[in-house]
Scaffold this active site. Structure first.
Site, mmCIF file in Angstrom:
data_model
loop_
_atom_site.group_PDB
_atom_site.id
_atom_site.type_symbol
_atom_site.label_atom_id
_atom_site.label_comp_id
_atom_site.label_asym_id
_atom_site.label_seq_id
_atom_site.Cartn_x
_atom_site.Cartn_y
_atom_site.Cartn_z
ATOM 1 N N ASP A 73 0.813 -1.218 0.000
ATOM 2 C CA ASP A 73 0.000 0.000 0.000
ATOM 3 C C ASP A 73 0.843 1.264 0.000
ATOM 4 O O ASP A 73 0.363 2.340 0.373
ATOM 5 C CB ASP A 73 -0.920 0.005 1.221
ATOM 6 C CG ASP A 73 -0.148 -0.100 2.533
ATOM 7 O OD1 ASP A 73 0.774 -0.928 2.601
ATOM 8 O OD2 ASP A 73 -0.477 0.629 3.484
ATOM 9 N N LYS A 185 -6.700 -0.341 6.421
ATOM 10 C CA LYS A 185 -5.508 -0.142 7.248
ATOM 11 C C LYS A 185 -5.320 1.336 7.568
ATOM 12 O O LYS A 185 -5.505 2.192 6.696
ATOM 13 C CB LYS A 185 -4.268 -0.659 6.523
ATOM 14 C CG LYS A 185 -2.961 -0.382 7.282
ATOM 15 C CD LYS A 185 -1.771 -0.408 6.350
ATOM 16 C CE LYS A 185 -0.776 0.645 6.773
ATOM 17 N NZ LYS A 185 0.455 0.619 5.979
ATOM 18 N N GLU A 225 -3.153 -0.188 13.510
ATOM 19 C CA GLU A 225 -1.688 -0.187 13.439
ATOM 20 C C GLU A 225 -1.078 0.947 14.261
ATOM 21 O O GLU A 225 -0.837 2.046 13.751
ATOM 22 C CB GLU A 225 -1.214 -0.080 11.983
ATOM 23 C CG GLU A 225 0.305 -0.149 11.851
ATOM 24 C CD GLU A 225 0.787 -0.110 10.412
ATOM 25 O OE1 GLU A 225 2.014 -0.059 10.208
ATOM 26 O OE2 GLU A 225 -0.044 -0.113 9.488
ATOM 27 N N GLU A 227 2.173 1.901 15.401
ATOM 28 C CA GLU A 227 3.578 1.527 15.221
ATOM 29 C C GLU A 227 4.472 2.259 16.208
ATOM 30 O O GLU A 227 4.465 3.486 16.265
ATOM 31 C CB GLU A 227 4.041 1.819 13.786
ATOM 32 C CG GLU A 227 5.503 1.443 13.558
ATOM 33 C CD GLU A 227 5.970 1.604 12.125
ATOM 34 O OE1 GLU A 227 7.164 1.360 11.868
ATOM 35 O OE2 GLU A 227 5.142 1.980 11.266
ATOM 36 N N LYS A 267 -2.090 -4.695 13.967
ATOM 37 C CA LYS A 267 -0.801 -4.689 13.269
ATOM 38 C C LYS A 267 0.199 -3.889 14.093
ATOM 39 O O LYS A 267 0.447 -2.712 13.838
ATOM 40 C CB LYS A 267 -0.938 -4.103 11.863
ATOM 41 C CG LYS A 267 0.373 -4.134 11.074
ATOM 42 C CD LYS A 267 0.206 -3.692 9.626
ATOM 43 C CE LYS A 267 1.550 -3.696 8.910
ATOM 44 N NZ LYS A 267 1.442 -3.386 7.468
ATOM 45 N N SER A 336 2.323 -8.936 8.484
ATOM 46 C CA SER A 336 1.816 -7.996 7.483
ATOM 47 C C SER A 336 3.017 -7.162 7.064
ATOM 48 O O SER A 336 3.222 -6.056 7.541
ATOM 49 C CB SER A 336 0.704 -7.116 8.062
ATOM 50 O OG SER A 336 0.267 -6.174 7.093
ATOM 51 N N TYR A 398 6.533 7.227 4.954
ATOM 52 C CA TYR A 398 5.839 6.484 3.907
ATOM 53 C C TYR A 398 5.474 7.417 2.776
ATOM 54 O O TYR A 398 5.119 8.557 2.999
ATOM 55 C CB TYR A 398 4.565 5.843 4.461
ATOM 56 C CG TYR A 398 4.812 4.517 5.143
ATOM 57 C CD1 TYR A 398 4.352 3.332 4.582
ATOM 58 C CD2 TYR A 398 5.513 4.445 6.336
ATOM 59 C CE1 TYR A 398 4.582 2.117 5.216
ATOM 60 C CE2 TYR A 398 5.743 3.244 6.959
ATOM 61 C CZ TYR A 398 5.272 2.070 6.398
ATOM 62 O OH TYR A 398 5.501 0.871 7.016
#
Length: 398
Positions: A73, A185, A225, A227, A267, A336, A398
């Protein structure tokens, strides 16, 4: 939460029940096919139950033995960085060629249960004209969609960030469902070197909870998620301490927003030392810390824990996952991965048509390795030197 009848054990979704080519889906039950009356809860609150059965089935399909998620993604800008690393321009044609390579290896569905797509990819076709959604479904892989709009500076914090994208999320999610997506997500991050501040942790948890509620309301299983970034010199105990706080906050707000735990996937980051810490942790240590954190923070009702790799090498991410599956867990403990599945594949391809088969074989090697790790049967034998190279990038965006 939804009534007990809606949360009873459900089989996994059959691929014939999914959307094909953007057309409407044949839903598995009347409860999922129509908007039901809200189910009353003991607290007097009401939870929309129209997709409850389907959400549970989708989550169980993704959290099926020996399988995990291919995270592909990357935004167009990030995909451009990947392409630049092999000397290709960031054009739609080159992105299409790379994404076609990723979704079409024969037998991929044996190891991969879900694929997270960028919005462009969800509506894209392969180079030979097949809809990418259809290619995934034919392999028994559930299509998913990245729905957040990225990180932006969080005012009043210690140089931290928050994740945007809640505005318009409901209508976008409904459109993604019609296009064939069945899970979503949303990634937010917490930085240990920057505190983390109580404000940043609360903002991360609240944003994830609102996103999860909106996703479930529109038929998408939310991947939650939070992180914990690898950046920093801190040890594994500090990571554990911060993750305890973050996960507690996340699940508190998920409950406050009436999110159905049976219809989500988590995640998280593995519990590791900071990337710049001199004291490294063995797979056994990572597994012990991470499983302790799961046991103290995650309800067994959550079907799957789909770990991100976060800059670990391909082999390191697989070894750590394997160590976590040496004994039974209440959850499906799986993967993932993005870079930890794609890195060798991308470099093998190099943008050359004659290398597509070899690149797909490289992807299958990594997918199979992580499938074995999910089952606790990975040995690490025969791994290439490329697969052992770390991929941590300080301040990665990202």
């Amino acid at each position: 939460m939804a009534s007990a009848s809606l949360l009873s054990s459900s089989p996994v979704i059959q691929k014939s029940e999914w959307v094909k080519g953007g057309q409407s889906i044949r839903l598995p039950s009347a409860a999922a096919a129509v908007r039901c009356q809200p189910a009353a809860t003991p607290s007097g609150l009401a939870v929309r139950a129209s997709y409850a059965d389907e959400l549970v089935k989708t989550a169980k399909t993704i959290a099926s033995p020996g399988r995990g998620i291919l995270a592909m993604d990357e935004s167009n800008a990030t995909c451009g960085k990947r392409l630049a690393s092999i000397g290709l321009e960031n054009t739609e044609a080159n992105r299409q060629a790379y994404r076609t390579l990723l979704v079409s290896p024969p037998g991929l569905g044996q190891y991969i249960s879900g694929a997270i797509l960028f919005e462009e990819t969800l509506y894209q076709s392969t180079v030979d004209g097949r809809k990418i959604v259809d290619v995934l479904i034919e392999q028994n892989i559930v299509p998913g969609i990245k729905v957040d709009k990225g990180l932006v500076p969080l005012a009043g914090s210690n140089n931290e960030s928050w994740c945007q994208g809640l505005d318009g999320l409901a209508s976008r999610s409904a459109a993604y469902y019609q296009q064939g997506a069945r899970f979503a997500k949303w990634r937010t991050v917490v930085s240990i070197p920057n505190g983390p501040s109580a404000l940043a942790v609360k903002e991360a948890a609240w944003g994830l909870a609102r996103y999860a509620a909106i996703s479930q309301d529109n038929g998408l299983v939310p991947i939650v998620e939070p992180e914990i970034l690898l950046d920093g010199e801190h040890g594994i105990d500090r990571t554990f301490e911060v993750a305890q706080k973050v996960w507690a906050e996340v699940f508190f707000y998920l409950a406050e927003n009436n999110v159905m735990f049976e219809g989500i996937l988590l995640k998280p980051s593995m519990v590791t030392p900071g990337a710049e810490c001199k004291d490294r942790a063995s797979p056994e240590q990572v597994a012990a810390y991470t499983l302790k954190l799961l046991r103290t923070r995650i309800p067994p009702a959550v079907p799957g824990i789909m770990f991100l790799s976060g800059g670990q090498s391909e082999v390191e991410a697989t070894l750590n996952l394997n160590a976590m599956n040496q004994a039974p867990n209440p959850w499906h403990v799986s993967f993932s991965y993005a870079r930890a599945l794609q890195n060798t594949c991308l470099k093998t391809w190099g943008g050359q048509p004659e290398n597509v088969k070899a690149a797909q074989d490289a992807l299958l090697v990594r997918a199979k390795a992580n499938s074995l790790a999910q089952l606790g049967k990975y040995t690490g034998e025969g791994e290439s030197e490329e697969a052992k190279k770390g991929m941590f990038v300080k301040g990665y965006v990202y």
